[in-house]
Design an enzyme around this catalytic site. Structure first.
Site, PDB file in Angstrom:
ATOM      1  N   HIS A  44      -5.899  -2.365   3.804  1.00 46.08           N
ATOM      2  CA  HIS A  44      -6.470  -3.479   3.674  1.00 46.08           C
ATOM      3  C   HIS A  44      -7.568  -3.779   2.782  1.00 46.08           C
ATOM      4  CE1 HIS A  44     -10.014  -5.978   4.385  1.00 46.08           C
ATOM      5  NE2 HIS A  44     -10.215  -6.117   5.981  1.00 46.08           N
ATOM      6  N   LEU A  98     -14.490   7.098   7.929  1.00 45.51           N
ATOM      7  CA  LEU A  98     -15.040   6.555   6.167  1.00 45.51           C
ATOM      8  C   LEU A  98     -15.179   5.391   6.048  1.00 45.51           C
ATOM      9  CD1 LEU A  98     -15.348   8.019   3.292  1.00 45.51           C
ATOM     10  CD2 LEU A  98     -13.316   7.361   3.207  1.00 45.51           C
TER      11      LEU A  98
END
Length: 339
Positions: A230, A126
């Site tokens: 992240h 993605l």
């Protein structure tokens, strides 16, 4: 408007650009022409003829801007991971050390190397280019896969996972990997990330510690990022959590990012989606829906305005939307409220 479609050979330049922009830690898109071409070939072969059951099939999609024709994002479904090469994860668990005689009872966390996700279906790859990160584009790119899963559920495992990118800095330095590198490896994180992306995983079995790692022996920096995501991946994680995905203790073996999972039938957009008959016209009292056709090799998905006639189980859509979805009057589409 963005429309989701299967990747094609002509998309290679855009795919390479996205691979470059995705940066360190995005293992599924290595900057390697041969591997990127193999992904396109693999996906085209998977879409060429509908399989009879789950197998090692890759369904790779791109997001195309209908005004410019530019590819601005990628998203994919891996039908079954770990069948021809191992799929490694760490499982965060606990061990108890106790001595009733001495009155000592200690619970310590451990990381155990596993192949527990073998055969599970994976949401992967993605990525939305920066200029397209607006409106509902991110939701479309993430959630379109659930309509494909709902329509062709027999091609996938009952469990669906998604690996979230773990913590690393702009130079690709991972606090978790730094500890592993110091004690077990002699390769920096960008190198090991690249080798994994191109399929050279033999070093994992050769060099990874075979026994559980006691978390309290790791550096403070390494411990602090276990199961953490992240910064750039947090929006993607939130979308998955909306759908019912949850972390069950599995983390990536390189950056310790969380792997989240959900039963296919319990994914919100899978469970709530429904098939309706197309009526092309001028819809009134519309709402925004995530909508796809029900075609396999020519799958299309978008977010569009439509009106639903509950009595007739019809979706009234414009001619423009019908063209983008490649459907006609009387065809079937799958819809779910975008939320």
């Amino acid at each position: 408007m963005l429309v989701i479609r299967p990747i094609e050979q002509r998309d290679f330049p855009a795919l390479k650009l996205i691979a470059i922009e995705s940066g360190h830690g995005f293992t599924s898109l290595p900057v390697n022409d041969e591997l990127l071409q193999n992904k396109i070939n693999h996906s085209e072969a998977s879409f060429r003829s509908r399989p009879a059951a789950k197998g090692e099939h890759l369904y790779f999609f791109v997001a195309e801007d209908t005004e410019t024709g530019e590819v601005v994002g990628t998203t994919a479904l891996d039908a079954a991971v770990g069948l021809s090469s191992p799929f490694y994860t760490y499982l965060l668990g606990k061990q108890v050390h106790s001595s009733p005689k001495l009155g000592i009872y200690n619970v310590v966390e451990t990381l155990t190397l596993t192949n527990d996700y073998t055969g599970v279906s994976e949401l992967c790859t993605l990525f939305l280019r920066e200029q397209a990160r607006q409106g509902l584009n991110g939701r479309l790119l993430s959630k379109c896969r659930f309509l494909f899963l709902a329509e062709f559920s027999e091609l996938f495992d009952r469990r669906v996972l998604a690996e979230m990118r773990g913590v690393s800095d702009d130079n690709g330095n991972s606090p978790f990997w730094s500890w592993l590198q110091e004690h077990f490896f002699s390769m920096d994180f960008p190198t090991v990330d690249y080798l994994t992306g191109i399929g050279q995983k033999g070093f994992i079995a050769d060099l990874m510690p075979k026994y559980p790692i006691y978390v309290n022996l790791l550096s403070k920096e390494a411990r602090s990022v276990i199961g953490k995501t992240h910064d750039k991946t947090r929006p993607a994680l939130r979308l998955l959590e909306e759908e019912g995905f949850a972390w069950r203790g599995y983390v990536d073996i390189f950056d310790a990012g969380p792997s989240v999972e959900c039963d296919l039938k319990h994914i919100r957009s899978v469970h709530n989606s429904r098939r309706l008959t197309v009526q092309i016209g001028h819809p009134v009292h519309t709402s925004k829906y995530l909508v796809s056709n029900t075609h396999f090799s020519s799958f299309r998905a978008l977010i569009g305005e439509l009106a639903i006639n509950e009595e007739k189980a019809q979706a009234v859509i414009t001619r423009e939307v019908a063209c983008l979805l490649k459907v006609e009057d009387g065809d079937t589409i799958r819809v779910v409220e975008i939320g």
